[in-house]
Design a protein around this motif. Sequence first.
Motif, PDB file in Angstrom:
ATOM      1  N   ALA A 170      22.950  16.588  -0.044  1.00 38.31           N
ATOM      2  CA  ALA A 170      21.635  17.009  -0.532  1.00 38.31           C
ATOM      3  C   ALA A 170      20.649  17.039   0.629  1.00 38.31           C
ATOM      4  O   ALA A 170      19.835  17.951   0.743  1.00 38.31           O
ATOM      5  N   ALA A 171      20.755  16.056   1.487  1.00 42.12           N
ATOM      6  CA  ALA A 171      19.870  16.004   2.648  1.00 42.12           C
ATOM      7  C   ALA A 171      20.122  17.174   3.585  1.00 42.12           C
ATOM      8  O   ALA A 171      19.293  17.509   4.414  1.00 42.12           O
ATOM      9  N   TRP A 172      21.292  17.786   3.437  1.00 42.13           N
ATOM     10  CA  TRP A 172      21.605  18.964   4.239  1.00 42.13           C
ATOM     11  C   TRP A 172      21.225  20.239   3.516  1.00 42.13           C
ATOM     12  O   TRP A 172      21.618  21.324   3.939  1.00 42.13           O
ATOM     13  N   SER A 173      20.539  20.141   2.417  1.00 43.51           N
ATOM     14  CA  SER A 173      20.207  21.325   1.624  1.00 43.51           C
ATOM     15  C   SER A 173      21.451  22.164   1.357  1.00 43.51           C
ATOM     16  O   SER A 173      21.446  23.380   1.524  1.00 43.51           O
TER      17      SER A 173
END
Lengths: 340, 340
Positions: free
Chosen positions: A119-122
């Motif tokens: 998620a932090a990597w989109s």
Amino acid sequence: MTKLQKETIYDIAQRAGASASTVSAALNGSWKKRRIAKSTAERIIAIAAEQGYSANLQARALRTSRSGLVALLIPEYNRFFSNIAQTFSAEVRARNQCPVIISTARIPEEERKTVSDLAAWSIDAIFFVGSVAPEDLSRHCAEAEIPHVFIDQPCDIAPSVVTDNRTGANVLTREILLSMVRLGGVGDTPRETIYFLGGDRTLPSTRNRVAGFSEALYAHVGRVDPEQIIAETYDLDVATRSIKALYERLGGLPRGLFINSDSVFEGALRFLATLPEEELRACAFGCFDYEPFGQLLRFPVHMMRQRHRMLVERAFALLGSENAPILEQVNPELYRATLR
Amino acid sequence: MTKLQKETIYDIAQRAGASASTVSAALNGSWKKRRIAKSTAERIIAIAAEQGYSANLQARALRTSRSGLVALLIPEYNRFFSNIAQTFSAEVRARNQCPVIISTARIPEEERKTVSDLAAWSIDAIFFVGSVAPEDLSRHCAEAEIPHVFIDQPCDIAPSVVTDNRTGANVLTREILLSMVRLGGVGDTPRETIYFLGGDRTLPSTRNRVAGFSEALYAHVGRVDPEQIIAETYDLDVATRSIKALYERLGGLPRGLFINSDSVFEGALRFLATLPEEELRACAFGCFDYEPFGQLLRFPVHMMRQRHRMLVERAFALLGSENAPILEQVNPELYRATLR
DNA sequence: TTGTTATGCAACATCGATTGTGCATCATCG
DNA sequence: CGATGATGCACAATCGATGTTGCATAACAA
């Protein structure tokens, strides 16, 4: 050819005598919409190609909050999951995105952490294969608004594609029973029956396979003893111990054996390999998973092959139908052991 | 638990009554260097944890030009490469980075394109396994200043870790010859000799295995016929055809067979499976690669296991020694077939 | 000629985290 | 008491690509 890394749209802009925004539009294809002259766009594209320019994807992703990454989470790299990974890779690349494959070793904590990382990597989408806690993961993804699909293990609250385990197990069991008939049929003593070995009963796939197994067996002999089903884990070492324990308890192999998954197969074989050939040939084997070497063992083994290509393709198709708890089933293929 | 996506350091800063830079420092651990009071840092960390904050990695990567991604390029997902992938994953995660595994199907063009893609992601390092054109890839990486290592196939201009193929092949060949002695030894006719099957002679690994094979054979019988070496490709289907052709040419199996790699093994077995057991048992088999099922076939097979764990570990160790064309060799382990 | 619309492009703010710099405050010392 | 230095933090400039806004010039109509 200059430095692959350093060239930015600003450098290109200078060379082309244009602005950065024009370069950006020219290179990402939006130049038509942005009313850039075709000649300008072409000039810029030519210069970029000549300079070996490639966009900084972090910057793009930061701006657009879409990364072009698509992830596949698998428990481990056994043959089945590796096959899935292979077709997944091809499929993602065909869509001009970048496949990211991560194994999480069936550890729920690891799975959750990985989803957070992604998620932090989109990340653009996540494919879960054989997940232990699908609903939890699905909620995480939903919170972060990440499209996702489940393969092999279904999720109650998200689109899922699974093998038709119940029917598959039923068919495989019938095939084993057929072979058992040639070996004397199903009798009254424990050694004359069939056993189900391996898998995790808390997981839907195993439950369905157990159901299919039980149905076929019940249809054949009118009864099923709970003791005939040994399904606590997919662990390879445990499988070795389980089959050994069963062998010792029965004083030999049973007349039939339903082996659940290729990892269990591998584990069981460690023990089976120590047995003399006559004993092995006196048992009818079936494995729910396909292993090419399985056809070449010193004893015949029926196998049920999961259609990984189809599973992955259907999963891609379901990606759009976000959050709809669709369950799609793909039927597996029987590989009948040829007698030698 | 709020939205996983939206929370930024600015939001946290507001809550904590601090500035964004302070929050950043507190959260990424640089607060000590930046002389932030311990109490402040702890307060911020607590708030971040409570809010389920996770940093936007694109933004971080954009700023620092380091992504935290480490890539592994493999040709395909066979057992050997999957094992490598598994230990690679674990190793990368242990370093708090994110493993990205990509298969490129032995297509040079695909490999180059992938390297470009990865460069655009500011990838931190790339591990190449079984690459077809190592030097070319290494130059690409060097241009983009990406640390990289080669595994399994060496590169002349970059650090490499490979199996000691020559010694390994020598040992394996000797073991096969030993088994052949029990079957009548190496004789004068083609059918009484040993053949080397599979692999790609243009690649160093195959060349070295051929060398080890030839040396052992020469030491044993004082001659080696070029015809005994069939090594054009790793392709599975070709392997099936090759062994079939050999069988037909010789009018049966030779007395010994050196099988180069697990994929070739799988291909060859498709044909071998069609033969009666007596014929198979009249041939001494050895495979350069380990396949657990290989020990359980209807005929004995010696196997040389590459130590994937060690290969990966050494590769990580060599990452630092950038651009030094170090070649490290790891010796494989012999798995002697037990006679049944 | 003036007003209106279309065209082609540059300026600039923005995504979210990092980091060099600078400004307070407080302690220390001669 | 003023000078010096350490401490704790905020400001603001980045990283590179995107897309909205707006300013010129050209084309056309009235």
